[in-house]
Design an enzyme around this catalytic site. Structure first.
Site, short mmCIF file in Angstrom:
data_model
loop_
_atom_site.label_atom_id
_atom_site.label_comp_id
_atom_site.label_asym_id
_atom_site.label_seq_id
_atom_site.Cartn_x
_atom_site.Cartn_y
_atom_site.Cartn_z
N HIS A 93 0.81 -1.34 -0.10
CA HIS A 93 -0.03 -0.02 0.04
C HIS A 93 0.84 1.29 -0.03
O HIS A 93 2.01 1.28 0.87
CB HIS A 93 -0.91 -0.16 1.23
N GLU A 95 0.74 3.91 1.51
CA GLU A 95 0.89 4.76 2.86
C GLU A 95 2.01 3.77 3.41
O GLU A 95 2.75 4.49 4.40
CB GLU A 95 -0.26 4.56 3.65
N GLY A 174 -8.04 9.09 -0.67
CA GLY A 174 -8.69 10.05 0.60
C GLY A 174 -8.71 11.48 -0.08
O GLY A 174 -8.99 12.28 0.71
P1 13P Z 1 -10.13 6.01 0.04
O1 13P Z 1 -10.95 5.27 -0.46
O2 13P Z 1 -10.13 6.63 1.70
O3 13P Z 1 -9.48 6.88 -1.07
O4 13P Z 1 -8.71 4.94 0.54
C1 13P Z 1 -8.44 4.24 -0.67
C2 13P Z 1 -7.26 3.36 -0.09
O5 13P Z 1 -6.06 3.57 0.19
C3 13P Z 1 -7.82 1.90 0.34
O6 13P Z 1 -6.50 1.11 0.24
#
Ligand code: 13P
Length: 257
Positions: A93, A95, A174
Site C-alpha cells: 500500500h 501509505e 482520500g
Molecule cells: P480512500 O477510499 O479513502 O480514498 O482510500 C483508498 C485506499 O487507500 C484503500 O486502500
C-alpha cells in the site's frame, strides 16, 4: 469464465471495538447480496473480533512482517495472522511505502512469508501525482508491480485464487478525486497484459484487479462497470456499513444511488 467481483474495505488506522457493529452489519448485508465477494482489513487489534463476526466476509490484515516469528518487537508475523483465521494480507500500500519506506525487496520478503503462511495476497501499486504529471504512470506502475509479483511456482494453488492486484493512484487516495474512466481502463488493461505475460493466459486473465482511490457509492457503478475492473479497494467509505454496502451493491450491477 466471468470473474466474481471483490470489494475490500481497508480500515487503515481506524476502528475500536465500537466498530464491530459495522463489521457485523457488513457481514449480514453481504450474506443477503451474495453475488459479490466482500472483505474487510481492520487494524490488527480488531482482526480476531472481526473474524468472529464474519460468516460471509473474508477478513485480512493490512500488513505483515518480512520475518518469521521471533525477536521482532512490535511486528506481526504472517503465521500469526493466519492463526486468527484471517485469509489475506494487503501488501505494498502506498501509505506503507511512503511512511515506512517499504521497498520492493522488503515487500518481496513479506510476500514470501504471507504465501508460506497460506495467506492470499492483495498487492497494491499506484503512481504519485508527480509521476502522472510527467506522463510516466504506466511504466512506473508496471515496474512497481512487476518487482513484487511472485513467480508462478511460488503459489501452492492456482494463482488467481491467491493473488489480487489493486491499482490505487496515490493522488486519488482520500482526496475525493478519482481517476477518469479512461485512465482507469488504460491502466487496468496494461496490468492485465502484465499478469498474462507473468502467469499465462488462463491464470493471468482470472486474477482480480481492483481499483482504489476515493471510491464511493456515487461513483462505484461507473468504475466497477469498466472492463478489467474486478472490484474495489475502499478506504474512507468502508468505515460505515451503509456507504460500503452501497459500493458492494454497485458491484452487482444494480444502481447504488
Ligand atoms: P480512500 O477510499 O479513502 O480514498 O482510500 C483508498 C485506499 O487507500 C484503500 O486502500
Amino acid at each position: 469464465m466471468p470473474i466474481r467481483p471483490l470489494v475490500v474495505g481497508n480500515w487503515k488506522m481506524n476502528g475500536t471495538r465500537a466498530m464491530l457493529s459495522e463489521a457485523r452489519a457488513i457481514d449480514r448485508a453481504a450474506q443477503r447480496i451474495g453475488a459479490v465477494d466482500v472483505a474487510l482489513a481492520p487494524p490488527y487489534t480488531l482482526l480476531h473480533a472481526v473474524q468472529a463476526e464474519a460468516e460471509q466476509i473474508s477478513v485480512g490484515a493490512q500488513d505483515c512482517s518480512a520475518n518469521d516469528i521471533g525477536a521482532f518487537t512490535g511486528d506481526i508475523a504472517a503465521s500469526m495472522i493466519a492463526d486468527v483465521g484471517a485469509k489475506f494480507v494487503l501488501l505494498g500500500h502506498s501509505e506503507r511505502r511512503q511512511h515506512h519506506g517499504e521497498d520492493s525487496a522488503l515487500l518481496t520478503a513479506k510476500c514470501r512469508q504471507a504465501l508460506a503462511a497460506g495467506l492470499q495476497l492483495i498487492l497494491c501499486c499506484g503512481e504519485s501525482a508527480a509521476v502522472r504529471d510527467e506522463g510516466k504512470e504506466e511504466g512506473f506502475v508496471l515496474e512497481q508491480l512487476q518487482a513484487i509479483l511472485p513467480q508462478a511456482g511460488e503459489f501452492s494453488s492456482s494463482v488467481s485464487e491467491v493473488l489480487t492486484v489493486a491499482y490505487e493512484p496515490v493522488w486519488a487516495i482520500g482526496t475525493g478525486r478519482t481517476a477518469s474512466s479512461d485512465d482507469i481502463s488504460a491502466m487496468h488493461n496494461r496490468i492485465r497484459a502484465l499478469l498474462v505475460t507473468q502467469y499465462g493466459q488462463e491464470q493471468g486473465e482470472q486474477v482480480r484487479i481492483l481499483y482504489g482511490g476515493s471510491v464511493k457509492p456515487e461513483n462505484a457503478g461507473e468504475i466497477l462497470a469498466l472492463p478489467d475492473v474486478n472490484g474495489a479497494l475502499v478506504g474512507g467509505a468502508s468505515l460505515s456499513a451503509q456507504s460500503f454496502m452501497g459500493i458492494v451493491l454497485a458491484a452487482t450491477g444494480s444502481d447504488a444511488e
